[in-house]
Design an enzyme around this catalytic site. Structure first.
Site, PDB file in Angstrom:
ATOM      1  N   ASP A  30      14.640 -80.385  -7.028  1.00 17.05           N
ATOM      2  CA  ASP A  30      15.389 -79.145  -6.813  1.00 17.05           C
ATOM      3  C   ASP A  30      16.780 -79.515  -6.316  1.00 17.05           C
ATOM      4  O   ASP A  30      16.941 -80.459  -5.535  1.00 17.05           O
ATOM      5  CB  ASP A  30      14.680 -78.249  -5.782  1.00 17.05           C
ATOM      6  CG  ASP A  30      15.046 -76.785  -5.973  1.00 17.05           C
ATOM      7  OD1 ASP A  30      14.186 -75.998  -6.413  1.00 17.05           O
ATOM      8  OD2 ASP A  30      16.222 -76.432  -5.696  1.00 17.05           O
ATOM      9  N   LYS A  35      15.575 -77.393   0.715  1.00 17.70           N
ATOM     10  CA  LYS A  35      14.205 -77.154   0.258  1.00 17.70           C
ATOM     11  C   LYS A  35      13.457 -78.480   0.097  1.00 17.70           C
ATOM     12  O   LYS A  35      12.310 -78.625   0.518  1.00 17.70           O
ATOM     13  CB  LYS A  35      14.283 -76.414  -1.091  1.00 17.70           C
ATOM     14  CG  LYS A  35      13.036 -75.684  -1.471  1.00 17.70           C
ATOM     15  CD  LYS A  35      13.235 -74.888  -2.750  1.00 17.70           C
ATOM     16  CE  LYS A  35      13.452 -73.416  -2.495  1.00 17.70           C
ATOM     17  NZ  LYS A  35      13.455 -72.602  -3.717  1.00 17.70           N
ATOM     18  N   GLU A 159       2.227 -64.197  -8.018  1.00 17.35           N
ATOM     19  CA  GLU A 159       2.410 -64.641  -6.643  1.00 17.35           C
ATOM     20  C   GLU A 159       1.297 -64.025  -5.806  1.00 17.35           C
ATOM     21  O   GLU A 159       0.888 -62.894  -6.040  1.00 17.35           O
ATOM     22  CB  GLU A 159       3.782 -64.202  -6.128  1.00 17.35           C
ATOM     23  CG  GLU A 159       4.893 -65.010  -6.762  1.00 17.35           C
ATOM     24  CD  GLU A 159       6.287 -64.492  -6.422  1.00 17.35           C
ATOM     25  OE1 GLU A 159       6.439 -63.774  -5.431  1.00 17.35           O
ATOM     26  OE2 GLU A 159       7.219 -64.797  -7.193  1.00 17.35           O
ATOM     27  N   LYS A 226       5.532 -64.068 -23.638  1.00 16.65           N
ATOM     28  CA  LYS A 226       5.769 -63.852 -22.204  1.00 16.65           C
ATOM     29  C   LYS A 226       6.406 -62.478 -21.945  1.00 16.65           C
ATOM     30  O   LYS A 226       5.955 -61.707 -21.099  1.00 16.65           O
ATOM     31  CB  LYS A 226       6.677 -64.969 -21.659  1.00 16.65           C
ATOM     32  CG  LYS A 226       7.127 -64.786 -20.243  1.00 16.65           C
ATOM     33  CD  LYS A 226       5.974 -64.806 -19.253  1.00 16.65           C
ATOM     34  CE  LYS A 226       6.384 -64.282 -17.899  1.00 16.65           C
ATOM     35  NZ  LYS A 226       5.288 -64.128 -16.970  1.00 16.65           N
ATOM     36  N   CYS A 282       9.922 -60.299 -11.661  1.00 11.91           N
ATOM     37  CA  CYS A 282       9.648 -60.466 -13.103  1.00 11.91           C
ATOM     38  C   CYS A 282       9.732 -59.188 -13.945  1.00 11.91           C
ATOM     39  O   CYS A 282      10.452 -59.168 -14.938  1.00 11.91           O
ATOM     40  CB  CYS A 282       8.289 -61.119 -13.288  1.00 11.91           C
ATOM     41  SG  CYS A 282       8.302 -62.839 -12.743  1.00 11.91           S
ATOM     42  N   LYS A 285      13.312 -57.629 -14.366  1.00 14.51           N
ATOM     43  CA  LYS A 285      14.195 -58.573 -15.056  1.00 14.51           C
ATOM     44  C   LYS A 285      13.737 -58.789 -16.505  1.00 14.51           C
ATOM     45  O   LYS A 285      14.558 -58.793 -17.422  1.00 14.51           O
ATOM     46  CB  LYS A 285      14.150 -59.890 -14.277  1.00 14.51           C
ATOM     47  CG  LYS A 285      14.576 -61.116 -15.033  1.00 14.51           C
ATOM     48  CD  LYS A 285      14.571 -62.329 -14.134  1.00 14.51           C
ATOM     49  CE  LYS A 285      13.274 -63.098 -14.075  1.00 14.51           C
ATOM     50  NZ  LYS A 285      12.907 -63.803 -15.292  1.00 14.51           N
TER      51      LYS A 285
HETATM   52  P1  NAD Z   1      12.720 -69.438  -7.692  1.00 18.89           P
HETATM   53  O1  NAD Z   1      14.040 -68.822  -7.481  1.00 18.89           O
HETATM   54  O2  NAD Z   1      11.658 -69.304  -6.646  1.00 18.89           O
HETATM   55  O3  NAD Z   1      12.909 -71.009  -7.954  1.00 18.89           O
HETATM   56  C1  NAD Z   1      13.880 -71.538  -8.789  1.00 18.89           C
HETATM   57  C2  NAD Z   1      14.308 -72.881  -8.189  1.00 18.89           C
HETATM   58  O4  NAD Z   1      15.164 -73.547  -9.123  1.00 18.89           O
HETATM   59  C3  NAD Z   1      15.120 -72.741  -6.904  1.00 18.89           C
HETATM   60  O5  NAD Z   1      14.474 -73.482  -5.877  1.00 18.89           O
HETATM   61  C4  NAD Z   1      16.495 -73.335  -7.238  1.00 18.89           C
HETATM   62  O6  NAD Z   1      17.094 -74.014  -6.167  1.00 18.89           O
HETATM   63  C5  NAD Z   1      16.133 -74.272  -8.380  1.00 18.89           C
HETATM   64  N1  NAD Z   1      17.249 -74.633  -9.259  1.00 18.89           N
HETATM   65  C6  NAD Z   1      18.224 -73.833  -9.756  1.00 18.89           C
HETATM   66  N2  NAD Z   1      19.037 -74.540 -10.567  1.00 18.89           N
HETATM   67  C7  NAD Z   1      18.548 -75.807 -10.588  1.00 18.89           C
HETATM   68  C8  NAD Z   1      18.945 -76.988 -11.286  1.00 18.89           C
HETATM   69  N3  NAD Z   1      19.973 -77.000 -12.111  1.00 18.89           N
HETATM   70  N4  NAD Z   1      18.220 -78.102 -11.091  1.00 18.89           N
HETATM   71  C9  NAD Z   1      17.159 -78.105 -10.254  1.00 18.89           C
HETATM   72  N5  NAD Z   1      16.722 -77.006  -9.585  1.00 18.89           N
HETATM   73  C10 NAD Z   1      17.428 -75.877  -9.758  1.00 18.89           C
HETATM   74  O7  NAD Z   1      12.193 -68.886  -9.086  1.00 18.89           O
HETATM   75  P2  NAD Z   1      10.675 -68.671  -9.566  1.00 18.89           P
HETATM   76  O8  NAD Z   1      10.144 -67.399  -9.029  1.00 18.89           O
HETATM   77  O9  NAD Z   1       9.900 -69.921  -9.346  1.00 18.89           O
HETATM   78  O10 NAD Z   1      10.907 -68.448 -11.125  1.00 18.89           O
HETATM   79  C11 NAD Z   1      11.273 -69.491 -11.990  1.00 18.89           C
HETATM   80  C12 NAD Z   1      11.143 -69.008 -13.415  1.00 18.89           C
HETATM   81  O11 NAD Z   1       9.775 -68.694 -13.695  1.00 18.89           O
HETATM   82  C13 NAD Z   1      11.937 -67.745 -13.738  1.00 18.89           C
HETATM   83  O12 NAD Z   1      12.410 -67.816 -15.044  1.00 18.89           O
HETATM   84  C14 NAD Z   1      10.888 -66.648 -13.622  1.00 18.89           C
HETATM   85  O13 NAD Z   1      11.196 -65.539 -14.406  1.00 18.89           O
HETATM   86  C15 NAD Z   1       9.663 -67.347 -14.154  1.00 18.89           C
HETATM   87  N6  NAD Z   1       8.390 -66.792 -13.666  1.00 18.89           N
HETATM   88  C16 NAD Z   1       8.258 -66.471 -12.348  1.00 18.89           C
HETATM   89  C17 NAD Z   1       7.041 -65.975 -11.880  1.00 18.89           C
HETATM   90  C18 NAD Z   1       6.856 -65.592 -10.426  1.00 18.89           C
HETATM   91  O14 NAD Z   1       5.865 -64.929 -10.122  1.00 18.89           O
HETATM   92  N7  NAD Z   1       7.747 -65.978  -9.542  1.00 18.89           N
HETATM   93  C19 NAD Z   1       5.958 -65.819 -12.769  1.00 18.89           C
HETATM   94  C20 NAD Z   1       6.130 -66.186 -14.093  1.00 18.89           C
HETATM   95  C21 NAD Z   1       7.354 -66.672 -14.530  1.00 18.89           C
END
Ligand code: NAD
Length: 452
Positions: A30, A35, A159, A226, A282, A285
């Protein structure tokens, strides 16, 4: 297998821990160094049940880093799990995705590598990531460039039950236009597909799960699966909320209606709880992104648009109900039970509670709030919002003209409502989730209202 996970948020961390638990060597990366420092020190930056236990069990196979040079060269499979937050147009912000793809391209060592879009990304992103990877490798000496294949592996975890959903998923979807990429991912997921791993004691395998269906398809179909899944779930919620509106007018009980239709196996009971509507990072968005994608092809998606409109209306109904009950809102004190967008998480993204709090503050209401887990995050992410958070529900109720149950945390079901009612100026509760026992509340002297 050697795996790198880019983005260590709710999805990336869960995926990394689960893959390490089933025996793969996983490096979670990350760019948020705080973090990574916390994770290296054994601190988990999010609230997710059982994550700390599973992380500890998986730790021999798990590393954390902020360095692409450390994570990428040895990885055979690289998951991109960075955020794709919405932009004002509805289209997702793909800046983090493109940064991640470029960094992977720059640091990839020679050999075959599968780059997997696990982030929710618009249709066509697989091709786009492929072109970014190739672009980043341009100019390298012959024989030093990796051979990348891009796959889509959308995530369906919820989640609050993310580990259960990752170890015992309803299905795994893999999209790729290259057979080799499908084969690599099939090998990676085999212990989950065949359910051959030993289940953790605190996350037992459900009796009904003995093999997990694999949907292997092309890139565009996986990407659309998705969005279509989230849109369908969102409209199921909006459908029952629309019926709730009618039920209220005709004197029907929407909980009974939902039960009556949900027992039909063609419909199913889940996502049929009437109330304040969906929140979280989700549904809002992803439905907006789906509409934005469709419009690029000259299409409207009226059903998805209506589901969104109805969801936003449910928040206004909270204010309307309170206004109807209390007549004047200015100067009133209202307590919110729950801040997280749903129980068992600390995630506040698009949380209904935050939206409702803002609407009440705008009307001159003094807002108090309680949440068992998300208070600290609330103060961090909404520092300027004039909401007074409290230690417990009794303290929240002190001097309130009404309480609103926004998040259905299980501990809210069995409270000493008599004591709570005594603390309030007027003992009114608006149940935003059809969650509380109406008769019990009435016996405690509370006036019970619901959003149907
Ligand atoms: P999040 O914001 O919790 O985590 C994203 C992480 O990516 C952050 O920690 C950020 O610092 C890191 N990041 C950003 N740019 C980066 C880079 N260039 N290199 C390395 N790390 C980087 O997001 P999330 O909730 O885990 O969601 C991630 C993806 O999964 C999204 O596209 C979301 O739509 C999808 N998704 C989320 C869920 C959910 O319940 N949260 C469920 C299904 C799908």
């Amino acid at each position: 297998m050697q795996v790198a996970i880019i983005g260590t948020g709710y999805v990336g961390l869960t995926t990394g821990v689960c893959l390490a638990f089933i025996g793969h060597q996983v490096c979670c990366l990350d760019t948020d160094e705080a973090k990574i420092r916390a994770l290296k020190a054994g601190k988990i930056p999010i609230y997710e049940p059982n994550l700390s236990e599973l992380l500890e069990e998986a730790s021999p196979n798990l590393r954390f880093t902020s360095s692409y040079a450390e994570a990428i060269p040895s990885a055979e499979i690289i998951f991109i799990a960075v955020g794709t937050p919405p932009t004002p147009s509805g289209a997702p912000n793909l800046e983090y995705l493109s940064q991640a793809a470029r960094s992977i391209g720059q640091h990839g060592a020679a050999g075959f590598k599968v780059v997997v879009n696990k982030s929710t990304v618009p249709i066509g992103s697989g091709n786009w990531v492929g072109s970014l990877l190739r672009e980043a490798c341009e100019g390298r000496e012959a024989g030093t460039s990796p051979e990348f294949a891009v796959a889509s592996n959308p995530e369906f975890l919820r989640e609050g039950s993310a580990l259960h959903d990752s170890l015992y998923p309803d299905r795994i979807v893999i999209g790729a236009d290259e057979t080799r990429a499908l084969e690599v991912l099939y090998s990676l997921y085999r212990p989950i597909l065949d359910q051959t791993f030993s289940a953790p004691t605190y996350l037992p395998r459900p009796d009904t799960v003995y093999a997990v269906p694999l949907v292997s398809t092309d890139l565009a179909s996986a990407e659309l699966i998705k969005y279509a899944a989230n849109a369908f779930l969102a409209l199921k919620i909006s459908f029952i909320n629309e019926m709730g509106l009618l039920a209220e007018r005709v004197g029907a009980n929407i909980t009974e209606v939902a039960r009556g239709i949900g027992l039909d196996s063609r419909i199913g009971p889940r996502f049929l709880s009437a109330g304040i509507g969906w929140g979280g990072s989700c549904f809002g968005k992803d439905t907006a992104a789906l509409i934005a994608t469709a419009s690029e092809y000259g299409l409207n998606l009226p059903i998805v648009e209506a589901a969104r409109k109805l969801n936003s209306r449910q928040r206004d109904r909270v204010v309307e109900k309170l206004l109807h009950e209390l007549k004047i809102l200015k100067g009133r004190t209202i307590g919110l039970l729950g801040l997280a967008f749903k129980p068992n998480t600390d995630d506040l993204r698009e949380s209904p509670a935050v939206e409702i709090a803002q609407k009440l503050v705008d009307r001159g209401v003094r807002v108090r709030a309680h949440d068992p887990i998300a208070v600290e995050r609330f103060h961090r992410e909404h520092a300027g919002m004039p909401v007074q958070t409290c230690e417990n529900v009794c303290e929240t109720a002190e001097g309130c003209d009404a309480l609103v149950l926004v998040t259905e945390w299980s501990e809210y079901r069995d409270l000493d409502w008599e004591a709570i009612a005594k603390k309030m100026r007027t003992p009114v509760i608006l149940d935003g989730r059809h969650f509380l026992d109406r008769d019990k509340l009435a016996r405690a002297g509370m006036r019970y209202l619901a959003i149907s």
